[in-house]
Design a protein around this motif. Structure first.
Motif: not given
Length: 191
Positions: A46-51, A17-24, A186-188, A39-42
């Motif tokens: 979600t990045l894999l799911r975007a792919l 519903t909103g951004p979680v990760v990035g920019p990557v 990866v950074q949140p 870290s957990n929650g980074a």
């Protein structure tokens, strides 16, 4: 895109519903195992799911080599409800066409409903690695696995043909270091 690049992320911001990760920004080449840390929650999952198109892209872009095939081993693979599938059928459905290692063979004729969490996790990871997909996404594949299964999983990753690639998420630093060519932390997303 050079022919050896399978996928490239350019300033990718992803979430739900909103951004979680990035920019990557990163490219993955054929023959490479890229480890995702953080870290957990980074936002690694979600990045894999975007792919795979199951998370929303808010900004940036994903470039895929034409006809790129992707298979995704999720952090907690779901068992299909009320389907009496055997291990052998799961492998067939995912197109896994190789002789399984000794630790997988006892699972071939076992209903998935009677497998432990670790057994099902291992079966799914094996099926993804042997599916023939160009890009294999492995999200915490060592969860619930014993030492022998983790060792075999590492061997399978190391034996991947040079025309394929893996993006590997794991909290087990030693596993990432042993099996990845390089690592991206990866950074949140921060507003």
């Amino acid at each position: 895109m050079p022919p050896t690049v399978l996928i490239r992320l350019d300033g990718l911001v992803a979430g739900y519903t909103g951004p979680v990760v990035g920019p990557v920004s990163v490219s993955v080449q054929a023959g490479e195992v890229l480890g995702l840390g953080g870290s957990n929650g980074a936002g690694k999952s979600t990045l894999l799911r975007a792919l795979t198109g199951t998370a929303r892209v808010f900004d940036g872009r994903i470039e895929r080599r034409p006809h790129l095939s992707i298979v995704h081993h999720q952090q907690r693979p779901e068992r299909p409800p009320e389907l009496p599938l055997m291990g052998r059928e799961v492998l067939s459905l995912l197109g896994a066409e190789s002789d399984p290692p000794a630790l997988i063979r006892p699972l071939l004729d076992r209903p998935i409903a009677r497998m432990s969490g670790g057994q099902y996790q291992f079966l799914q990871a094996f099926a993804c690695l042997n599916s023939g997909a160009d890009l294999v996404l492995l999200d915490e594949p060592t969860n619930n696995l014993d030492g022998d299964a983790i060792e075999v999983l590492g061997q399978l990753i190391s034996a991947l043909p040079s025309h394929r690639a893996v993006i590997l998420v794991s909290h087990e630093q030693a596993f990432l270091e042993a099996h990845c060519h390089r690592r991206l932390d990866v950074q949140p997303w921060m507003a």
